[in-house]
Design a protein around this motif. Structure first.
Motif, mmCIF file in Angstrom:
data_model
loop_
_atom_site.group_PDB
_atom_site.id
_atom_site.type_symbol
_atom_site.label_atom_id
_atom_site.label_comp_id
_atom_site.label_asym_id
_atom_site.label_seq_id
_atom_site.Cartn_x
_atom_site.Cartn_y
_atom_site.Cartn_z
ATOM 1 N N TRP A 71 0.840 -1.200 0.000
ATOM 2 C CA TRP A 71 0.000 0.000 0.000
ATOM 3 C C TRP A 71 0.875 1.251 0.000
ATOM 4 O O TRP A 71 2.025 1.227 0.430
ATOM 5 N N SER A 72 0.300 2.332 -0.446
ATOM 6 C CA SER A 72 1.003 3.617 -0.408
ATOM 7 C C SER A 72 1.163 4.059 1.043
ATOM 8 O O SER A 72 0.457 3.584 1.946
ATOM 9 N N VAL A 73 2.076 4.999 1.276
ATOM 10 C CA VAL A 73 2.278 5.485 2.647
ATOM 11 C C VAL A 73 1.031 6.203 3.152
ATOM 12 O O VAL A 73 0.758 6.197 4.360
ATOM 13 N N GLU A 74 0.260 6.818 2.243
ATOM 14 C CA GLU A 74 -0.981 7.479 2.662
ATOM 15 C C GLU A 74 -1.986 6.455 3.179
ATOM 16 O O GLU A 74 -2.646 6.680 4.209
ATOM 17 N N ASP A 75 -2.094 5.302 2.484
ATOM 18 C CA ASP A 75 -3.025 4.263 2.914
ATOM 19 C C ASP A 75 -2.564 3.610 4.220
ATOM 20 O O ASP A 75 -3.380 3.268 5.085
ATOM 21 N N LYS A 76 -1.265 3.437 4.368
ATOM 22 C CA LYS A 76 -0.748 2.850 5.607
ATOM 23 C C LYS A 76 -0.990 3.784 6.792
ATOM 24 O O LYS A 76 -1.300 3.330 7.903
ATOM 25 N N TYR A 77 -0.828 5.077 6.551
ATOM 26 C CA TYR A 77 -1.093 6.054 7.609
ATOM 27 C C TYR A 77 -2.568 5.993 8.007
ATOM 28 O O TYR A 77 -2.896 5.996 9.209
ATOM 29 N N TRP A 78 -3.462 5.935 7.018
ATOM 30 C CA TRP A 78 -4.887 5.806 7.313
ATOM 31 C C TRP A 78 -5.154 4.547 8.138
ATOM 32 O O TRP A 78 -5.924 4.573 9.113
ATOM 33 N N TYR A 79 -4.502 3.449 7.782
ATOM 34 C CA TYR A 79 -4.678 2.177 8.491
ATOM 35 C C TYR A 79 -4.255 2.319 9.953
ATOM 36 O O TYR A 79 -4.971 1.883 10.859
#
Length: 369
Positions: free
Chosen positions: A168-176
């Motif tokens: 996943w992108s870092v943006e998606d990981k941050y959301w997670y």
């Protein structure tokens, strides 16, 4: 809608505005409108191809944004249930049905005949409903064990990306991370993903730097399709903000060796890197210090030492590779050095042999791997 989705839609609308800019100020167009109003001439409506393309892009982007909202919203539902009731295999039948209903209503299980039959609930005992829930979810995530039905496997199915959550992108990981924290599921051992701030490189820049470095020190094929980016407060570096760009080596989708990865400071400075060629000694590659001898000189020193060790002419020792590395804990004896020391490692793969050389050119050791 997430902030980055809003930004995407705004940028597309701006592009459309650019396509139509000047219409209000166009004197010839105002003149034609007046003549049409007076009945003096017919007016043919024309839409530029640029505007048509922009409208198509807007429609496609809207679909993409909707898909993003779907998997994140569905993920939130799963996280809420798991945060309250624990893992799926401990749930009662009513909670399992709630999950199936949520996923069905959010179209993740759209068209699933078993889900439709379950939600009608006609002519089934609670035990039959429970078993059907399990079958629906196992079919959905592509597994055969109920204990594998969980937030991560469901999210990986919702967010169909090769390589799963690591890719996943870092943006998606941050959301997670934020979602886990919201539902009390972020443990002290969990990775702490962050987002770049002003003055820090973004994911695209980090990947470019890492790929350029790895291609210069290894001949392995790098597939961006299975590349994993991480930007986190890394415990290995005292919880400093660190970029990690990770490449698995695979053949036909199967893992086939030690990974390649690069650690970067937030400004893009290389901290260290790992490649399979250094794995047997567990050494990390680093960029040469200012006081270190050049690579060409290290190769010549290594060539001479290896030839002498083998008792062969120097010109018979070819295809050497030189790596500037840092000795890791527990492997100091392998190169007759101390932990943290920087050395040139001149590798002679043909004979499974290497020479270790100090930064000033002093030969340390020649030995087999």
């Amino acid at each position: 809608m997430m902030a980055n989705d809003q930004e995407l839609m705004m940028s597309i609308r701006a592009a459309i505005d650019d396509c139509t800019r000047g219409v209000d100020e166009a004197t010839s167009l105002r003149y034609k409108v007046l003549r049409k109003a007076k009945g003096e001439e017919p007016m043919v409506k024309k839409i530029s191809m640029t505007l048509v393309i922009a409208l198509v892009i807007l429609a496609l982007a809207a679909v993409a944004v909707a898909a993003t909202v779907l998997w994140k919203d569905a993920g939130e539902k799963v996280a809420e249930l798991e945060g309250e009731y624990g893992y799926y295999d401990t749930w009662d039948t009513a909670t399992k049905i709630e999950l199936v209903r949520d996923l069905y209503e959010m179209e993740a299980l759209k068209g699933n005949a078993d889900a439709e039959r379950l939600l009608k609930g006609e002519g089934m005992t609670d035990a039959e409903k429970d078993a059907l829930c399990d079958r629906i979810m196992l079919d959905y995530i592509g597994e055969d064990r109920v204990d594998l039905i969980c937030l991560e496997t469901i999210l990986s199915t919702l967010r169909d990306v090769e390589g799963g959550t690591p890719a996943w992108s870092v943006e998606d990981k941050y959301w997670y991370n934020q979602m886990l924290d919201k539902y009390g599921m972020l443990s002290s051992e969990s990775q702490r993903f962050i987002l770049p701030e002003e003055g820090e490189i973004n994911q695209e820049e980090a990947v470019r730097i890492a790929r350029t470095l790895l291609e210069s020190v290894s001949d392995k094929d790098l597939d961006d399709g299975i590349m994993s980016p991480y930007f986190e407060e890394n415990p290995a570096f005292g919880y400093r903000r660190i970029w990690t760009i990770w490449y698995d080596l695979r053949t036909d989708g199967e893992f086939r060796g030690n990974p390649l990865y690069v650690y970067l400071k937030p400004d893009g400075t290389v901290l260290s890197y790992h490649i399979p060629e250094l794995y047997s000694l567990d050494l990390m590659g680093v960029l040469p210090d200012d006081e270190a001898i050049p690579e060409e000189q290290a190769l010549e020193i290594g060539r001479k030492a290896i030839a002498e060790k083998l008792g062969v002419p120097e010109d018979e020792v070819s295809s050497l590779k030189a790596y500037y590395t840092e000795i890791e804990a527990g492997h100091s004896k392998a190169v007759d050095g101390v932990m943290g020391q920087h050395v040139w490692l001149v590798d002679y793969a043909e004979q499974n042999m290497f020479a270790a050389i100090k930064p000033d050119g002093t030969l340390m050791t020649v030995r087999n791997r």
